[in-house]
Motif scaffolding. Structure first.
Motif, PDB file in Angstrom:
ATOM      1  N   LYS A   1       0.850  -1.199   0.000  1.00  0.00           N
ATOM      2  CA  LYS A   1       0.000   0.000   0.000  1.00  0.00           C
ATOM      3  C   LYS A   1       0.879   1.240   0.000  1.00  0.00           C
ATOM      4  N   VAL A   2       0.506   2.218  -0.837  1.00  0.00           N
ATOM      5  CA  VAL A   2       1.146   3.530  -0.831  1.00  0.00           C
ATOM      6  C   VAL A   2       0.052   4.552  -0.548  1.00  0.00           C
ATOM      7  N   ASN A   3       0.175   5.266   0.549  1.00  0.00           N
ATOM      8  CA  ASN A   3      -0.755   6.351   0.904  1.00  0.00           C
ATOM      9  C   ASN A   3      -0.021   7.672   0.757  1.00  0.00           C
ATOM     10  N   LEU A   4      -0.708   8.666   0.197  1.00  0.00           N
ATOM     11  CA  LEU A   4      -0.085   9.963  -0.007  1.00  0.00           C
ATOM     12  C   LEU A   4      -1.093  11.066   0.267  1.00  0.00           C
ATOM     13  N   GLU A   5      -0.652  12.108   0.955  1.00  0.00           N
ATOM     14  CA  GLU A   5      -1.462  13.308   1.111  1.00  0.00           C
ATOM     15  C   GLU A   5      -0.533  14.500   1.275  1.00  0.00           C
ATOM     16  N   GLY A   6      -1.033  15.666   0.887  1.00  0.00           N
ATOM     17  CA  GLY A   6      -0.230  16.873   0.975  1.00  0.00           C
ATOM     18  C   GLY A   6      -0.915  18.035   0.281  1.00  0.00           C
ATOM     19  N   ARG A   7      -0.173  19.152   0.149  1.00  0.00           N
ATOM     20  CA  ARG A   7      -0.698  20.348  -0.505  1.00  0.00           C
ATOM     21  C   ARG A   7       0.130  20.630  -1.756  1.00  0.00           C
ATOM     22  N   VAL A   8      -0.559  21.041  -2.831  1.00  0.00           N
ATOM     23  CA  VAL A   8       0.090  21.310  -4.116  1.00  0.00           C
ATOM     24  C   VAL A   8      -0.216  22.738  -4.550  1.00  0.00           C
ATOM     25  N   ARG A   9       0.806  23.455  -5.002  1.00  0.00           N
ATOM     26  CA  ARG A   9       0.580  24.768  -5.599  1.00  0.00           C
ATOM     27  C   ARG A   9       0.207  24.558  -7.071  1.00  0.00           C
ATOM     28  N   PRO A  10      -0.770  25.274  -7.598  1.00  0.00           N
ATOM     29  CA  PRO A  10      -1.174  25.086  -8.992  1.00  0.00           C
ATOM     30  C   PRO A  10      -0.030  25.292  -9.984  1.00  0.00           C
ATOM     31  N   GLN A  11       0.907  26.195  -9.696  1.00  0.00           N
ATOM     32  CA  GLN A  11       2.001  26.439 -10.629  1.00  0.00           C
ATOM     33  C   GLN A  11       3.015  25.300 -10.679  1.00  0.00           C
ATOM     34  N   ASP A  12       2.960  24.372  -9.708  1.00  0.00           N
ATOM     35  CA  ASP A  12       3.865  23.219  -9.721  1.00  0.00           C
ATOM     36  C   ASP A  12       3.321  22.050 -10.538  1.00  0.00           C
ATOM     37  N   ILE A  13       2.102  22.165 -11.015  1.00  0.00           N
ATOM     38  CA  ILE A  13       1.492  21.092 -11.818  1.00  0.00           C
ATOM     39  C   ILE A  13       1.909  21.290 -13.274  1.00  0.00           C
TER      40      ILE A  13
ATOM     41  N   ALA B   1       3.847  16.945   3.030  1.00  0.00           N
ATOM     42  CA  ALA B   1       3.640  15.621   2.428  1.00  0.00           C
ATOM     43  C   ALA B   1       3.720  14.524   3.480  1.00  0.00           C
ATOM     44  N   ARG B   2       2.802  13.580   3.367  1.00  0.00           N
ATOM     45  CA  ARG B   2       2.818  12.367   4.178  1.00  0.00           C
ATOM     46  C   ARG B   2       2.734  11.195   3.218  1.00  0.00           C
ATOM     47  N   ILE B   3       3.832  10.480   3.095  1.00  0.00           N
ATOM     48  CA  ILE B   3       3.899   9.346   2.177  1.00  0.00           C
ATOM     49  C   ILE B   3       4.174   8.103   3.017  1.00  0.00           C
ATOM     50  N   THR B   4       3.300   7.134   2.915  1.00  0.00           N
ATOM     51  CA  THR B   4       3.429   5.908   3.697  1.00  0.00           C
ATOM     52  C   THR B   4       3.462   4.724   2.745  1.00  0.00           C
ATOM     53  N   TYR B   5       4.464   3.864   2.913  1.00  0.00           N
ATOM     54  CA  TYR B   5       4.578   2.645   2.120  1.00  0.00           C
ATOM     55  C   TYR B   5       4.605   1.468   3.087  1.00  0.00           C
ATOM     56  N   VAL B   6       3.613   0.591   2.983  1.00  0.00           N
ATOM     57  CA  VAL B   6       3.467  -0.517   3.925  1.00  0.00           C
ATOM     58  C   VAL B   6       3.275  -1.808   3.143  1.00  0.00           C
ATOM     59  N   GLY B   7       3.971  -2.844   3.578  1.00  0.00           N
ATOM     60  CA  GLY B   7       3.796  -4.172   2.993  1.00  0.00           C
ATOM     61  C   GLY B   7       3.159  -5.101   3.998  1.00  0.00           C
ATOM     62  N   GLU B   8       2.251  -5.935   3.549  1.00  0.00           N
ATOM     63  CA  GLU B   8       1.589  -6.894   4.424  1.00  0.00           C
ATOM     64  C   GLU B   8       1.655  -8.266   3.776  1.00  0.00           C
ATOM     65  N   GLY B   9       2.121  -9.235   4.548  1.00  0.00           N
ATOM     66  CA  GLY B   9       2.191 -10.590   4.029  1.00  0.00           C
ATOM     67  C   GLY B   9       3.304 -11.369   4.709  1.00  0.00           C
ATOM     68  N   GLU B  10       3.606 -12.555   4.205  1.00  0.00           N
ATOM     69  CA  GLU B  10       4.558 -13.450   4.856  1.00  0.00           C
ATOM     70  C   GLU B  10       5.975 -12.887   4.848  1.00  0.00           C
ATOM     71  N   VAL B  11       6.404 -12.314   3.731  1.00  0.00           N
ATOM     72  CA  VAL B  11       7.760 -11.774   3.655  1.00  0.00           C
ATOM     73  C   VAL B  11       7.928 -10.615   4.626  1.00  0.00           C
ATOM     74  N   SER B  12       6.936  -9.733   4.701  1.00  0.00           N
ATOM     75  CA  SER B  12       6.998  -8.601   5.632  1.00  0.00           C
ATOM     76  C   SER B  12       7.001  -9.083   7.077  1.00  0.00           C
TER      77      SER B  12
END
Length: 195
Positions: A141-153, A167-178
């Protein structure tokens, strides 16, 4: 009977040229209007925006400590008459050498599309989204949230993650290997006690 009266009234109105009131609605909707020459960029709540996540982080720290201590006490008593001979000596010495080093490197590359959740008073866009991938029966899972300025698009409706504010970026793995990569409970308890 009532239906017949309505049909007769409508037919009479058409024959006599009486205009019935018509409902009209404007074709211009301010909230959704986009000029023909405008870029196809996200600018309102519900619009989609693609985020390219290129995050590299590394940190290292090291410490070295060296301590040396030496104490010495010595004494001597000598008498030749009735033969008193005394001798006293105390010596204490200590050494300590210690060192440690920690190093951590992280790298995350991903592309995901998020949704504009809010347009802030300064026209910045608050965005959030989630991407789920199933790789070899492992849920990523990759979760992302934050604020963007229109001129940066960009013109292609893409923004780099390095241009996100709060920015809050979260990368989480779930399963046997994790699960196998996590330390066991008994090892964590021993680490707390310093073993």
């Amino acid at each position: 009977m009532k239906r017949g009266l309505k049909l007769a009234a409508t037919g009479l109105a058409l024959c006599c040229g009486i205009a019935l009131p018509a409902a009209s609605e404007s074709l211009y909707q301010e909230g959704s209007f986009r000029p023909l020459t405008a870029d196809n960029k996200a600018f309102r709540v519900g619009d989609s925006l693609t985020i390219q996540v290129f995050e590299n982080s590394s940190a290292s720290s090291s410490a070295n400590t060296g301590t040396r201590r030496a104490n010495d006490i010595s004494g001597s008593v000598t008498q030749t008459g009735n033969r008193v001979v005394g001798q006293l000596g105390i010596g204490i010495a200590g050494e300590f050498d210690g060192g440690g080093r920690t190093q951590r490197t992280n790298k995350l590359l991903a592309t995901l599309t998020v949704t504009v959740k809010e347009v802030l008073p300064n026209q910045e866009l608050r965005v959030a989204g989630e991407q789920q991938l199933m790789v070899n029966e492992e849920l990523q899972k990759v979760n992302l949230e934050g604020r963007v300025r229109p001129q940066d698009i960009s013109d292609g409706n893409v923004v780099l993650s390095t241009r996100l504010a709060d920015a809050r970026i979260t990368y989480v793995g779930e399963g046997e290997v994790s699960d196998r990569a996590r330390r066991s409970l008994w090892r964590r308890v021993l680490d707390i006690w310093g073993f």
